[in-house]
Each structure stands twice: as C-alpha cells, then as structure tokens.
Motif scaffolding. Sequence first.
Motif, PDB file in Angstrom:
ATOM      1  N   VAL A 119      -5.707   2.661   7.219  1.00  0.00           N
ATOM      2  CA  VAL A 119      -5.185   1.952   6.054  1.00  0.00           C
ATOM      3  C   VAL A 119      -5.132   0.459   6.337  1.00  0.00           C
ATOM      4  CG1 VAL A 119      -3.119   1.563   4.675  1.00  0.00           C
ATOM      5  CG2 VAL A 119      -3.921   3.878   5.089  1.00  0.00           C
ATOM      6  N   LYS A 158       0.847  -1.188   0.000  1.00  0.00           N
ATOM      7  CA  LYS A 158       0.000   0.000   0.000  1.00  0.00           C
ATOM      8  C   LYS A 158       0.886   1.242   0.000  1.00  0.00           C
ATOM      9  CE  LYS A 158      -3.797  -2.191   2.507  1.00  0.00           C
ATOM     10  NZ  LYS A 158      -3.216  -3.512   2.858  1.00  0.00           N
ATOM     11  N   ARG A 183      -3.022   4.489  -2.077  1.00  0.00           N
ATOM     12  CA  ARG A 183      -4.073   4.192  -1.105  1.00  0.00           C
ATOM     13  C   ARG A 183      -4.367   5.337  -0.171  1.00  0.00           C
ATOM     14  NH1 ARG A 183      -4.168  -1.363  -2.129  1.00  0.00           N
ATOM     15  NH2 ARG A 183      -6.131  -1.433  -0.985  1.00  0.00           N
TER      16      ARG A 183
END
Lengths: 213, 213
Positions: free
Chosen positions: A120, A79, A101
């Motif tokens: 996240v 990510k 992201r």
Amino acid sequence: MTTIALVDDHKIFSDSLASLINDFEGFTVCWSAQDGAKAIQLLQQNAQKPDIVFLDIVMPGMSGLDVAKWICDNKKDIKVLALTMEEDDNSVIQMLQYGVRGYLLKNIGAEELRMALEQVVKFGYYYTPIITSNIHKHVEKKNQSGNVPEIKDREKELLNHLCTEMPYAEIAKKMFLSESTVDTYRARLFEKFEVKNRIGLILKAVNMGLVKL
Amino acid sequence: MTTIALVDDHKIFSDSLASLINDFEGFTVCWSAQDGAKAIQLLQQNAQKPDIVFLDIVMPGMSGLDVAKWICDNKKDIKVLALTMEEDDNSVIQMLQYGVRGYLLKNIGAEELRMALEQVVKFGYYYTPIITSNIHKHVEKKNQSGNVPEIKDREKELLNHLCTEMPYAEIAKKMFLSESTVDTYRARLFEKFEVKNRIGLILKAVNMGLVKL
DNA sequence: TGGAGATTGGGGGTTTTACCTGTTGGAATT
DNA sequence: AATTCCAACAGGTAAAACCCCCAATCTCCA
C-alpha cells in the motif's frame, strides 16, 4: 514512518494488532477507535492524521462501510484498508466503489499483513489474494454460462450495437445496412444465443464476456 | 525449490531475467523458450516441468494468449504469469478468462518481481497493483456516471426485474401488480434515469452499480 | 459450373414497449 | 374537514420490437 489508525469494536483485537504493527519496521499505530463515530470524530480533529486507516466492516452502530464512504469523500489522502471476516461479494464491491485501497480478511497472517502494508505504501493498493481469486472465480464463472456460440464479424458488430440505447433504425444507419438486414441478423443472434429478447441477448453476451457495458 | 520457465522472444531479456531469478532464494529457472510453439513442445516432453511459466504476451508466431490458453487447458497445475508491456484492458480480461494466475508489466522492479513470485507460491495468485488499480479505476468510473437518482423500494424492485428477459406482463405477475402500475413505475424510472429505453435503463443502472448482471 | 453458404434485403404480420391522459382510494398533513 | 401526496390502476395510441417466409447477389470451391 507510516502512521496507521485502527477502527475495530473488539478492543483486544486492535490492541494486539497495534502491538504487531508497531513491531514492523517503518510502521506505527497512532490511534485506535472502538466505533465508527469516534473514528470520524478523531479524523475531523486532525490531531494525528494517519496515512492508513484499518477499518473493520462489521461494527455496532455506524458500519465500516459508512466510515469508508465518509473518509473517501472527505479525506481523500487517507488510504482505507478494509479488514473483515466477511468474504461477501456485495460488501467487497461496495467498498471498491467507495474507493477503498485494499481489502483484507481477518484470517491473514502477520506476514501477509506486512506485505499488504508495504504494498500500500509503495503502490497505493493491495487486495488480498482471496479477493483477486474471487475476481478470478467471477470471471471464470462467465465461461461457464453456456457455450459461446460462433458469431461472424458482422453479427458481432451488431451485437455491440444491440447493447446500446439505439433503436434498430439508428443501428442500421450506423452499420450502413437496411433495417430488414439488421432484423435478419438480430433473429440469427437470438437463435444462436437462445434468447427471446434483445435484453436477454445483452445479459447473455455480457455474462459470456463478449461485450462490456 | 520453485522452478520457473521463461517464454519470451527477446533472448537477452529472458537471459537476464533468468540470472535475476536465479539470484532469488528458493527460485530457479529450468528453461527458457523463444517462441510459443517451442514452449509448448518443451512442456509436452514433460522433461523439466516448471512450477511457474513466465509468458510474454506479444511474440511473433503463436501469441502469448494462445500459449496461456493451451497451458490452462492442458497443464492445469502449472501457474502461468503473464508478462507484458501492454496495459491493455482487453488482453488482461482475456488472460484472466483463460485462468492466468497473475499479470505483470515489464516495467516492474526486481523487488516487485520477487514479491510476485513469493505471493504466487504462497497464495497462488498475484496481480500487479497497476492491474488492481485498473479494476479500481474501472469501478470508480461507475460512480461518475451521473448522479444516482433516489428510487423507492418498489421502484428498485421493478428495476431488478427490468434487468431481465421478462416482459412487463410477467413482471407484473411477479410483483402482484397490474400491468398499468408496472407501466407507471417504468415511466418514472425512465424519467429519473433520463433514458428512452428499457435497455438504456439497464445500462445506466449497471454502470451505477445498482444492479448486477 | 452448379450448388453451398454468406450477405444483404423486402413484405406483411403480431406482440411488446412506450407514452399519454386520466381516476380511485388511502394515508398523512394541516 | 379539506388538502395534499402517492400508490395503484384504466384505456387508448403510436412506435418499436419481434417473427416468418422469401429473394437477389456474391464468393468459394469441389
């Protein structure tokens, strides 16, 4: 334990950031790189594959945008969180297109940083409120692009078809109307939106949020 | 202490939500209404002006969208959070246009709820990751709209002008080219993008993120 | 019940687009 | 020097878009 890699040309910044993140429960910084090329090299070696990469946008040599593109193309499971001073719309959009992201500004506090990390991990995405507020502003701007004229159902239907590659003849068929009628409606739409062109009409309608491309 | 008002036609839901929120530190529910009209009435009385209004979208009678519009028009200092089952793009966009400060799906957990509340208090905005991920998907969709053809600088320049109300004659003037040259460039762009129309070209270019309207 | 207004359509025009087949001149390549 | 490549341009044609004025229905409603 979630592992994080830092990419930033200001070493003192990544070092202090690393110390901050290491204090967070459940997070640890596995490595940091001072430029994009080195970061990609480390990622290719696959030695310490991080879960998250914090990426500075503005860097000498390979820019953060390029690194983001590379990661999103080659290491899809990592990510990428962009970290930048720039609140520039263009780079935000660019990054979003690459598949980043999240997007953080460097002026965030430690608390928002932890919040971002947790989000996240949990949801896969985090956008700093400044960014969403940008979206907000962007959307609100659309409401200011002149007064939205009143349009009837049939006109609205035509409007949607006009935002299409279809020539008028085809549109007429689709709407079960004669070409003349389509032409009359078109003229009324041009008048109401104060445009000279089918193209001008499309632009205004899109900006007013009446149609989506 | 942040005060919250709830608007939802399912009383049992707002009651339990109230109990949950009252357990959060720093938040308290000041009132709840079962329909939009009553909510607006309570807001007009100004007796207990809430900081935040949690608004259900789908309700009998006055819809949540209407209530949101009213609040954003008349009580700008109240933050509206939409709360809904619908992940429908249209209503999301609609709400954003009205100026809603956040958008939550009803399937969120208590933890995300508290996170949302805290973010709204701190930053003024909160969008559930599903929504931002929608933005994400929306943006990513653009990358899948065929391969982006290679275009030269001059073509790109023309492309931008083509996404405009200007006729070719005017574009030619702006680019210090003859109309014929503009025409040849246009033809090449049509070929590269595989479109039949200037309009088709605009649509593809926008979807590919090459131009912004 | 007559008129306002919405919906649908026709005829006849000009302008703009879109497509075609060329030519010229300069820069780079070989 | 010959060749290739490409930006820039010309002229012509057919189709599509754009513009005006007008007319037959139909509903609604005062």
